[in-house]
Design a protein around this motif. Sequence first.
Motif, PDB file in Angstrom:
ATOM      1  N   SER A 124      18.437   4.085 -23.137  1.00 10.78           N
ATOM      2  CA  SER A 124      17.083   3.857 -22.643  1.00 10.78           C
ATOM      3  C   SER A 124      16.545   2.581 -23.304  1.00 10.78           C
ATOM      4  O   SER A 124      16.691   2.416 -24.526  1.00 10.78           O
ATOM      5  N   GLN A 171      20.542   2.363 -17.226  1.00  9.54           N
ATOM      6  CA  GLN A 171      20.225   3.255 -18.345  1.00  9.54           C
ATOM      7  C   GLN A 171      20.941   4.582 -18.101  1.00  9.54           C
ATOM      8  O   GLN A 171      20.875   5.134 -17.000  1.00  9.54           O
ATOM      9  N   GLN A 186      14.126   7.475 -19.456  1.00  7.68           N
ATOM     10  CA  GLN A 186      13.139   8.518 -19.764  1.00  7.68           C
ATOM     11  C   GLN A 186      11.862   8.345 -18.963  1.00  7.68           C
ATOM     12  O   GLN A 186      11.314   7.249 -18.876  1.00  7.68           O
ATOM     13  N   ARG A 229      10.971  14.077 -19.011  1.00  8.75           N
ATOM     14  CA  ARG A 229      11.498  13.941 -17.652  1.00  8.75           C
ATOM     15  C   ARG A 229      12.495  12.788 -17.642  1.00  8.75           C
ATOM     16  O   ARG A 229      12.483  11.940 -18.520  1.00  8.75           O
ATOM     17  N   LYS A 269       6.719   6.468  -4.787  1.00 11.35           N
ATOM     18  CA  LYS A 269       6.722   5.886  -6.140  1.00 11.35           C
ATOM     19  C   LYS A 269       7.748   4.757  -6.245  1.00 11.35           C
ATOM     20  O   LYS A 269       8.933   4.944  -5.995  1.00 11.35           O
TER      21      LYS A 269
HETATM   22  C1  BT5 Z   1       7.403   7.789 -15.544  1.00 13.28           C
HETATM   23  O1  BT5 Z   1       7.336   9.044 -16.043  1.00 13.28           O
HETATM   24  O2  BT5 Z   1       7.172   7.465 -14.402  1.00 13.28           O
HETATM   25  C2  BT5 Z   1       7.811   6.749 -16.589  1.00 13.28           C
HETATM   26  C3  BT5 Z   1       9.052   6.020 -16.182  1.00 13.28           C
HETATM   27  C4  BT5 Z   1       9.404   4.915 -17.146  1.00 13.28           C
HETATM   28  C5  BT5 Z   1      10.733   4.334 -16.839  1.00 13.28           C
HETATM   29  C6  BT5 Z   1      11.019   3.127 -17.689  1.00 13.28           C
HETATM   30  S1  BT5 Z   1      12.482   2.333 -17.212  1.00 13.28           S
HETATM   31  C7  BT5 Z   1      12.450   1.344 -18.613  1.00 13.28           C
HETATM   32  C8  BT5 Z   1      11.996   2.242 -19.757  1.00 13.28           C
HETATM   33  N1  BT5 Z   1      13.098   2.937 -20.357  1.00 13.28           N
HETATM   34  C9  BT5 Z   1      13.015   4.251 -20.199  1.00 13.28           C
HETATM   35  O3  BT5 Z   1      13.852   5.076 -20.633  1.00 13.28           O
HETATM   36  N2  BT5 Z   1      11.890   4.553 -19.510  1.00 13.28           N
HETATM   37  C10 BT5 Z   1      11.137   3.377 -19.186  1.00 13.28           C
HETATM   38  P1  BT5 Z   1       6.704  10.278 -15.253  1.00 13.28           P
HETATM   39  O4  BT5 Z   1       5.316   9.957 -14.796  1.00 13.28           O
HETATM   40  O5  BT5 Z   1       6.897  11.410 -16.168  1.00 13.28           O
HETATM   41  O6  BT5 Z   1       7.597  10.409 -13.969  1.00 13.28           O
HETATM   42  C11 BT5 Z   1       8.904  10.872 -14.043  1.00 13.28           C
HETATM   43  C12 BT5 Z   1       9.237  11.438 -12.665  1.00 13.28           C
HETATM   44  O7  BT5 Z   1       9.378  10.346 -11.718  1.00 13.28           O
HETATM   45  C13 BT5 Z   1      10.579  12.168 -12.628  1.00 13.28           C
HETATM   46  O8  BT5 Z   1      10.415  13.501 -13.019  1.00 13.28           O
HETATM   47  C14 BT5 Z   1      10.955  12.021 -11.166  1.00 13.28           C
HETATM   48  O9  BT5 Z   1      10.272  12.973 -10.377  1.00 13.28           O
HETATM   49  C15 BT5 Z   1      10.392  10.669 -10.790  1.00 13.28           C
HETATM   50  N3  BT5 Z   1      11.422   9.601 -10.868  1.00 13.28           N
HETATM   51  C16 BT5 Z   1      12.502   9.514 -11.681  1.00 13.28           C
HETATM   52  N4  BT5 Z   1      13.167   8.385 -11.480  1.00 13.28           N
HETATM   53  C17 BT5 Z   1      12.515   7.728 -10.492  1.00 13.28           C
HETATM   54  C18 BT5 Z   1      12.715   6.487  -9.841  1.00 13.28           C
HETATM   55  N5  BT5 Z   1      13.692   5.654 -10.171  1.00 13.28           N
HETATM   56  N6  BT5 Z   1      11.831   6.138  -8.890  1.00 13.28           N
HETATM   57  C19 BT5 Z   1      10.800   6.932  -8.541  1.00 13.28           C
HETATM   58  N7  BT5 Z   1      10.555   8.123  -9.110  1.00 13.28           N
HETATM   59  C20 BT5 Z   1      11.404   8.516 -10.094  1.00 13.28           C
END
Ligand code: BT5
Length: 315
Positions: free
Chosen positions: A87, A111, A115, A120, A182
């Motif tokens: 990550s 990644q 995260q 999640r 999203k």
């Molecule tokens: C987020 O959390 O939306 C925060 C995402 C942050 C990602 C970045 S990438 C660079 C950095 N390194 C990391 O490890 N993380 C950050 P949240 O609001 O909790 O939403 C998570 C939810 O979004 C998941 O449970 C899925 O339902 C959905 N999701 C997962 N991957 C997705 C994607 N690529 N595109 C759209 N929705 C996604």
Amino acid sequence: MRKQILRLLRTGEQISGEALSRELGISRAAIGKHIKALRQAGYQIEASPGCGYRLLSIPDILSAEEIGCYLAADTPWKIHYHASLDSTNNEIRRLAEADAPGFSVVIAETQTAGQGRLDRTWHSAPQAGLWLSYLLRPKMPPQLAQTMTLTSACAVVAALSRFGFACRIKWPNDVLGPDGRKLCGIKSEMRSTMDEVEWLLCGIGININNLSFPEPLDQTATSLRILKGEPLPRAPLAAALLEELERFYAVLCREGFAPIRQLWLRDAVSLGQRVRVSNWHEQFYAIAQDLDENGCLIVERDGQRQILSSGDILL
Ligand code: BT5
């Protein structure tokens, strides 16, 4: 040095090894080594004996050299590029704890354990998106630094608008495509005392060239490629995002959250709508009304005003 060689080659003109070595003040042998390394990274560079080098094609990579070609020479960002990481947030946290300076950025092509918030996962397909985390060391009260998630969302919207995308923001940390799906998620972390911030990091994931998503994300996620119907080069987009983040952060440092709040309100999706709120201890329906001066969402629940500092909302 490689960034400078690339800048010179990018004109598309043929340029001799001698001219490159004169311009950059290094030997022709050193130029040859850099050209070899650039070819290994995927740049197609033609070499004609006696005439010199010509850049034929540029790979879709997010290396410091490639993104650097689109940034001003005096950019504050220091890019750390990785083919794969668990990550980028983990890596930037490690750098933060090892005293790395503010404006350090970590970017990974993929990644293995991306995260989201609250344990999640974030789907981070190889070479498909921009998976990036940046570090700041803000001289501001923790309460103001906390608005950096919302500020980053505004910077994402501004960067994407430069490429013709009209995106919207969903409190607290999502950027949605015009279709309401999203496109981007943001996850911020901070180490602070009650009075001052030691470091702040924000991880931003933007789906760029994904053609599809695994279930159940296929119901809710989108990418710029899906929206536009064609792939986009990622490096100029990464550079635009870094420029907008720098610009928005400067506004936050200089003027506080008020001007950013106005932009956030302009681009927010949820206001005036009935939403389902889930936070760590309960779920309820409410009407999203406003954003307060600290970036908290103001909702009306059963006729009563309630202020949310964290949680999720479902439209
Ligand atoms: C987020 O959390 O939306 C925060 C995402 C942050 C990602 C970045 S990438 C660079 C950095 N390194 C990391 O490890 N993380 C950050 P949240 O609001 O909790 O939403 C998570 C939810 O979004 C998941 O449970 C899925 O339902 C959905 N999701 C997962 N991957 C997705 C994607 N690529 N595109 C759209 N929705 C996604």
